[in-house]
Design an enzyme around this catalytic site. Structure first.
Site, mmCIF file in Angstrom:
data_model
loop_
_atom_site.group_PDB
_atom_site.id
_atom_site.type_symbol
_atom_site.label_atom_id
_atom_site.label_comp_id
_atom_site.label_asym_id
_atom_site.label_seq_id
_atom_site.Cartn_x
_atom_site.Cartn_y
_atom_site.Cartn_z
ATOM 1 N N GLU A 341 -18.203 45.828 -18.402
ATOM 2 C CA GLU A 341 -18.493 46.475 -17.120
ATOM 3 C C GLU A 341 -18.516 47.997 -17.270
ATOM 4 O O GLU A 341 -19.359 48.671 -16.666
ATOM 5 C CB GLU A 341 -17.449 46.069 -16.072
ATOM 6 C CG GLU A 341 -17.466 44.603 -15.705
ATOM 7 C CD GLU A 341 -18.803 44.159 -15.139
ATOM 8 O OE1 GLU A 341 -19.433 44.950 -14.406
ATOM 9 O OE2 GLU A 341 -19.251 43.040 -15.451
ATOM 10 N N ASP A 425 -23.209 44.749 -23.311
ATOM 11 C CA ASP A 425 -22.607 43.918 -24.360
ATOM 12 C C ASP A 425 -22.477 44.700 -25.654
ATOM 13 O O ASP A 425 -21.455 44.624 -26.354
ATOM 14 C CB ASP A 425 -23.462 42.666 -24.606
ATOM 15 C CG ASP A 425 -23.285 41.609 -23.527
ATOM 16 O OD1 ASP A 425 -22.356 41.745 -22.720
ATOM 17 O OD2 ASP A 425 -24.075 40.645 -23.510
#
EC number: 3.4.24.84
Length: 479
Positions: A341, A425
């Site tokens: 996040e 990611d």
């Protein structure tokens, strides 16, 4: 030299005259009807393609075997098949409802009802008040029509698969509270927008755009701290190793962390989530309580009068106590999720999305300002009389002229969103959370009963997040 401008002018005049013959209320009505149905049917077709995948894939694909076991794969398949079957019924109802509303001129009927209510309340006409009443009535009607589907979704589909945590009393109260809280906000936004369109007329698009930007930032500030706590309880994460790990991560990447909260999402659903909010130098992280590792609830064995059977059940329970299945994520995996996040923050994905949305909004307002007073559009949807509601006209233009455009725009936004997910990611991978993030993705996929196999066209057009196998493959690549 003198003939060319005349020839050019005559040609444009003839073309304009020919095209104007087709710009009629009847033609625009049928354009809206067919375009809307075509898009709706296309969406149903995409979901049908994915529905076939649920029906046909009974075994875990070889490439997913190391991440998903047969039992969870089967549960996910049945859960998504149930949702898909229900989705077809809901979509079909939505299509029929939209067509019925279109044919009976529902927007015009709602508008005339709103103006009559305004006359009774104020004793005179008032376009801003009538427009706010129009949206209130529309929202109330939509809530009532959607209520049976929401009840079935929560108390049948979600309940059947162990996700629903609502009681009927809490569900009804939650729905009423949302309606009461959000209606004044919607009324304020609609009233302000209507005033701007009336006040600035054909030049309204710039001022309406600035108003939209201002309200967007205000809501970004007040929603997490003022509105969201009205529905959920936000408790500061207790002191401990998890809080220390998160604070260290934030410090290492210079993330301006102010606080970490745990929200009681488990009172509504068993699904899990994590996110951050806040603007400028005051960011706060929110973790759903369903994200934490916990033992899965198991049904109690039925009582029996046979003492031998009782002893056998007790022994089996004791021998399996150490092997109870767990759901949720470990502390390291939760930190990996948060790192993903924060990757969005590091790459400014929120502000990039916001910038694209605001540019798109300006373009739409600018084009819509050309047509929003066109009587052809009003008459196509049953509006009659000399004075036409300007903000309703603006919405009619946006909802109908931009039908195809929105489909294309959403497709490109999905592509951008998937790219952003890979970047987030990659950010976590570069901070040495590769294995923890892979484990977390697998666990979240399992806990939420997400089906890991997708039809390629369905995924390409509708997925804002890449499929789990694509994300794991990208994470495993050696840079």
């Amino acid at each position: 030299m003198d003939k060319n401008p005349t020839i050019s002018f005559d040609f444009l005049h003839i073309m304009s005259a020919n095209l104007s013959k087709y710009w009629t209320p009847v033609n625009f009505f049928y354009y809206s009807f067919f375009a809307s149905n075509l898009i709706h049917l296309w969406d149903i077709y995409l979901h049908y393609r994915q529905h076939k995948v649920y029906n046909q894939k009974h075994k875990v694909p070889v490439e997913l075997a190391q991440y998903v076991d047969e039992d969870n794969f089967s549960k996910a398949r049945i859960y998504n098949l149930d949702k898909s079957n229900f989705g077809f019924i809901r979509d079909l109802f939505g299509l029929i409802q939209k067509n019925v509303f279109l044919w009976i001129y529902m927007p015009a009927r709602m508008w005339y009802l709103s103006t009559n209510l305004t006359l009774e309340l104020l004793g005179r006409e008032h376009e801003i008040v009538s427009t706010m009443l129009f949206f209130f009535l529309q929202s109330a009607l939509s809530t009532v029509l959607d209520l049976p589907f929401s009840i079935y979704s929560n108390f049948v589909i979600e309940e059947r698969h162990g996700f629903n945590k609502y009681t009927m009393r809490f569900f009804i109260w939650d729905m009423i509270k949302k309606f009461l809280v959000f209606q004044p906000i919607v009324a304020g936004l609609v009233g302000g927008a209507t005033y701007i369109v009336i006040r600035f007329e054909d030049q309204f698009f710039l001022y309406l755009w600035l108003f939209s930007i201002t309200m967007t930032f205000i809501l970004m500030v007040i929603y997490p701290s003022v509105i969201a706590p009205l529905f959920d309880k936000y408790t500061p994460l207790e002191e401990g190793s998890l809080r220390t790990r998160i604070q260290k991560l934030a410090s290492d990447i210079h993330f301006p962390l102010k606080n970490i909260f745990v929200v009681d999402g488990s009172k509504r659903s068993g699904h899990s989530n994590a996110y951050f909010f806040g603007v400028f130098k005051s960011k706060q992280i929110v973790l759903y309580d369903t994200l934490f590792e916990r033992e899965e609830e198991k049904p109690q064995p039925e009582s029996t009068d046979d003492s031998d059977d009782k002893d056998k059940l007790i022994k089996e329970d004791l021998s399996n106590k150490e092997q109870k299945k767990k759901s949720g994520c470990t502390e390291k995996e939760i930190v990996a999720i948060i790192c993903h996040e924060l990757g969005h923050w590091n790459h400014s994905h929120i502000y990039k999305n916001l910038f694209i949305s605001l540019v798109n909004m300006f373009f739409i307002f600018m084009i819509a300002s050309i047509f929003y007073k066109d009587r052809v559009i009003f008459e196509a949807f049953g509006f009659r009389g000399e004075k036409m509601p300007c903000f309703i006209g603006l919405l009619l233009v946006i909802e109908n002229i931009f039908l195809i455009y929105f489909e294309v725009f959403n497709f490109f936004m999905s592509i951008i969103s998937r790219k952003f997910e890979f970047q987030a990611d990659d950010f976590a991978k570069n901070l040495n959370f590769r294995s923890e993030l892979i484990n977390a993705l697998v666990k979240l996929n399992k806990d939420n009963l997400s089906f890991p196999v997708y039809d390629w066209l369905y995924s390409a057009l509708l997925h804002s997040h890449p499929p789990i196998l694509d994300r794991i493959t990208a994470l495993k690549k050696i840079d």
